[in-house]
Design a protein around this motif. Sequence first.
Motif, PDB file in Angstrom:
ATOM      1  N   GLY A  57     -57.582 -52.480 -38.649  1.00  0.00           N
ATOM      2  CA  GLY A  57     -57.226 -52.516 -37.231  1.00  0.00           C
ATOM      3  C   GLY A  57     -57.410 -53.898 -36.635  1.00  0.00           C
ATOM      4  O   GLY A  57     -56.554 -54.393 -35.904  1.00  0.00           O
ATOM      5  N   GLY A  58     -58.553 -54.543 -36.971  1.00  0.00           N
ATOM      6  CA  GLY A  58     -58.788 -55.894 -36.475  1.00  0.00           C
ATOM      7  C   GLY A  58     -57.749 -56.874 -36.972  1.00  0.00           C
ATOM      8  O   GLY A  58     -57.282 -57.755 -36.236  1.00  0.00           O
ATOM      9  N   GLY A  59     -57.351 -56.728 -38.246  1.00  0.00           N
ATOM     10  CA  GLY A  59     -56.340 -57.622 -38.806  1.00  0.00           C
ATOM     11  C   GLY A  59     -54.988 -57.471 -38.127  1.00  0.00           C
ATOM     12  O   GLY A  59     -54.303 -58.458 -37.852  1.00  0.00           O
ATOM     13  N   ILE A  60     -54.604 -56.236 -37.832  1.00  0.00           N
ATOM     14  CA  ILE A  60     -53.320 -55.991 -37.156  1.00  0.00           C
ATOM     15  C   ILE A  60     -53.324 -56.593 -35.756  1.00  0.00           C
ATOM     16  O   ILE A  60     -52.358 -57.243 -35.338  1.00  0.00           O
ATOM     17  N   VAL A  61     -54.430 -56.390 -35.029  1.00  0.00           N
ATOM     18  CA  VAL A  61     -54.525 -56.939 -33.676  1.00  0.00           C
ATOM     19  C   VAL A  61     -54.463 -58.465 -33.700  1.00  0.00           C
ATOM     20  O   VAL A  61     -53.715 -59.082 -32.929  1.00  0.00           O
ATOM     21  N   LEU A  62     -55.220 -59.087 -34.589  1.00  0.00           N
ATOM     22  CA  LEU A  62     -55.244 -60.551 -34.650  1.00  0.00           C
ATOM     23  C   LEU A  62     -53.914 -61.123 -35.107  1.00  0.00           C
ATOM     24  O   LEU A  62     -53.460 -62.159 -34.593  1.00  0.00           O
ATOM     25  N   ASN A  63     -53.250 -60.470 -36.063  1.00  0.00           N
ATOM     26  CA  ASN A  63     -51.928 -60.935 -36.490  1.00  0.00           C
ATOM     27  C   ASN A  63     -50.914 -60.833 -35.354  1.00  0.00           C
ATOM     28  O   ASN A  63     -50.043 -61.689 -35.202  1.00  0.00           O
ATOM     29  N   THR A  64     -51.030 -59.775 -34.552  1.00  0.00           N
ATOM     30  CA  THR A  64     -50.132 -59.607 -33.407  1.00  0.00           C
ATOM     31  C   THR A  64     -50.389 -60.679 -32.361  1.00  0.00           C
ATOM     32  O   THR A  64     -49.451 -61.272 -31.810  1.00  0.00           O
ATOM     33  N   LEU A  65     -51.659 -60.935 -32.062  1.00  0.00           N
ATOM     34  CA  LEU A  65     -51.998 -61.973 -31.089  1.00  0.00           C
ATOM     35  C   LEU A  65     -51.516 -63.338 -31.551  1.00  0.00           C
ATOM     36  O   LEU A  65     -51.021 -64.147 -30.747  1.00  0.00           O
ATOM     37  N   PRO A  74     -49.357 -54.449 -27.123  1.00  0.00           N
ATOM     38  CA  PRO A  74     -49.098 -53.026 -27.439  1.00  0.00           C
ATOM     39  C   PRO A  74     -47.742 -52.796 -28.104  1.00  0.00           C
ATOM     40  O   PRO A  74     -47.623 -51.972 -29.009  1.00  0.00           O
ATOM     41  N   THR A  75     -46.729 -53.502 -27.656  1.00  0.00           N
ATOM     42  CA  THR A  75     -45.377 -53.250 -28.163  1.00  0.00           C
ATOM     43  C   THR A  75     -45.116 -53.901 -29.514  1.00  0.00           C
ATOM     44  O   THR A  75     -44.307 -53.414 -30.302  1.00  0.00           O
ATOM     45  N   ARG A  76     -45.787 -55.000 -29.801  1.00  0.00           N
ATOM     46  CA  ARG A  76     -45.517 -55.735 -31.031  1.00  0.00           C
ATOM     47  C   ARG A  76     -46.387 -55.290 -32.206  1.00  0.00           C
ATOM     48  O   ARG A  76     -46.093 -55.631 -33.356  1.00  0.00           O
ATOM     49  N   MET A  77     -47.428 -54.517 -31.952  1.00  0.00           N
ATOM     50  CA  MET A  77     -48.309 -54.117 -33.038  1.00  0.00           C
ATOM     51  C   MET A  77     -47.579 -53.315 -34.108  1.00  0.00           C
ATOM     52  O   MET A  77     -47.782 -53.518 -35.310  1.00  0.00           O
ATOM     53  N   LEU A  78     -46.710 -52.397 -33.688  1.00  0.00           N
ATOM     54  CA  LEU A  78     -45.965 -51.586 -34.652  1.00  0.00           C
ATOM     55  C   LEU A  78     -45.035 -52.455 -35.489  1.00  0.00           C
ATOM     56  O   LEU A  78     -44.880 -52.231 -36.696  1.00  0.00           O
ATOM     57  N   ASP A  79     -44.417 -53.468 -34.863  1.00  0.00           N
ATOM     58  CA  ASP A  79     -43.546 -54.375 -35.616  1.00  0.00           C
ATOM     59  C   ASP A  79     -44.337 -55.152 -36.669  1.00  0.00           C
ATOM     60  O   ASP A  79     -43.858 -55.382 -37.782  1.00  0.00           O
ATOM     61  N   VAL A  80     -45.545 -55.574 -36.299  1.00  0.00           N
ATOM     62  CA  VAL A  80     -46.392 -56.299 -37.247  1.00  0.00           C
ATOM     63  C   VAL A  80     -46.726 -55.415 -38.442  1.00  0.00           C
ATOM     64  O   VAL A  80     -46.690 -55.856 -39.597  1.00  0.00           O
ATOM     65  N   VAL A  81     -47.050 -54.151 -38.171  1.00  0.00           N
ATOM     66  CA  VAL A  81     -47.364 -53.218 -39.260  1.00  0.00           C
ATOM     67  C   VAL A  81     -46.159 -53.047 -40.177  1.00  0.00           C
ATOM     68  O   VAL A  81     -46.285 -53.083 -41.412  1.00  0.00           O
ATOM     69  N   VAL A 177     -58.154 -59.539 -44.883  1.00  0.00           N
ATOM     70  CA  VAL A 177     -57.207 -58.978 -43.917  1.00  0.00           C
ATOM     71  C   VAL A 177     -56.347 -60.042 -43.252  1.00  0.00           C
ATOM     72  O   VAL A 177     -55.146 -59.838 -43.031  1.00  0.00           O
ATOM     73  N   LEU A 178     -56.916 -61.194 -42.926  1.00  0.00           N
ATOM     74  CA  LEU A 178     -56.176 -62.187 -42.152  1.00  0.00           C
ATOM     75  C   LEU A 178     -55.290 -63.080 -43.006  1.00  0.00           C
ATOM     76  O   LEU A 178     -54.374 -63.711 -42.498  1.00  0.00           O
ATOM     77  N   SER A 179     -55.551 -63.159 -44.297  1.00  0.00           N
ATOM     78  CA  SER A 179     -54.723 -64.002 -45.151  1.00  0.00           C
ATOM     79  C   SER A 179     -53.558 -63.201 -45.720  1.00  0.00           C
ATOM     80  O   SER A 179     -53.753 -62.156 -46.343  1.00  0.00           O
ATOM     81  N   ARG A 180     -52.348 -63.697 -45.515  1.00  0.00           N
ATOM     82  CA  ARG A 180     -51.176 -63.051 -46.099  1.00  0.00           C
ATOM     83  C   ARG A 180     -51.033 -63.372 -47.578  1.00  0.00           C
ATOM     84  O   ARG A 180     -50.266 -62.723 -48.276  1.00  0.00           O
TER      85      ARG A 180
END
Length: 353
Positions: A57-65, A74-81, A177-180
């Motif tokens: 969850g933290g990784g998704i939020v930080l990648n979105t930010l 809120p709207t971009r989190m699903l796209d990031v996933v 989590v943060l490294s692709r």
Amino acid sequence: MTWMRRWPYSFAMLLSLAVAVAAVVSSVYLGLPLKDPDGFLGPSYVRLPLMALLFFGGGIVLNTLRSSGWKQLPTRMLDVVKNEWNLRRVLSITAGMLSFYICYVSYRNLKSNLPIYRKDTLYDQQLLQSDLWFGGGIDPAVILHDLFGTEFMADVFSFVYLAYLPLIPISLGAFLVLSRNLAIGAWYSTTLCLNWVLGTVSYYILPALGPAFTRPDLYGGLRETGVSDLQQALMTTRLDFLAAPANSEAIQGVAAFASLHVSVTFAAAFFMVRTGQNLLMRTVAWVFFGVTVVATLYFGWHYIVDDIAGVGIGWASVALSARATGNRGKRRKRRTELGDAEGSGDSATAETP
């Protein structure tokens, strides 16, 4: 087999399997149950999934930010996933967490069994003499207590020493989590796994309790801190374990050589250099390592030789993990920040210091 050789987590998973087998065999041989070292946080089957969800969850939020900022969170989190969190990435991160946890639990159980296998062998007197040699006839604890005092700095060193416990899994989660680039996360996870395994081997090679447990009179002038409470708890647990190993519910955790506080913090700082993290991260990591070294001697957790051996284990863990995960490369001027490389399992060329 080709896929296994190319997957950067293959070595970590095989290593965790091997050390887990060793822990199980030891447990069966001694007639002792395997124990969860952090059971006070809840059972592992509850704690681990919650920790994994927190990291994901933290990784998704930080990648979105990082890509869209706060307004579109809120709207971009699903796209990031959908775009970044494919099955391969999720499985690789899970493998990193799982291998780390298996090696850690196995290390703690094997460390706990050490007094049974080596109950008549301790090298504290020889190590105490080595400390006096390094200190020119004066114990390092006396030097450090005179230099830093025994009041305010005791609290500072205690805070840093105890901060190690949560910071290590947090740093693991950050790199996973943060490294692709999956190979970078695999490198760090494998580094930590090797620290646990090599540290366990060192305990059995040179069993020792540590200065605080061998010469408690040297540390009686220190004010009470979280470290002193921890030392008292560890010694009580050790005595209970030695009195009745089969009836003890806690894990025995006293072992001096080598210092895994030093090995892991050195490995983390060295890893920051090898992967070209930014100057602030590298500086914080090296400062934390340096203060940790002083704290191990200040509180009598370790002898100087223990810390030197810890540095050796940390360096070897980073170097061996680089080979095992395909991160051994030529020197080049680039910085591998978290998230720079795009998500594939291919090896990453790392900067060599």
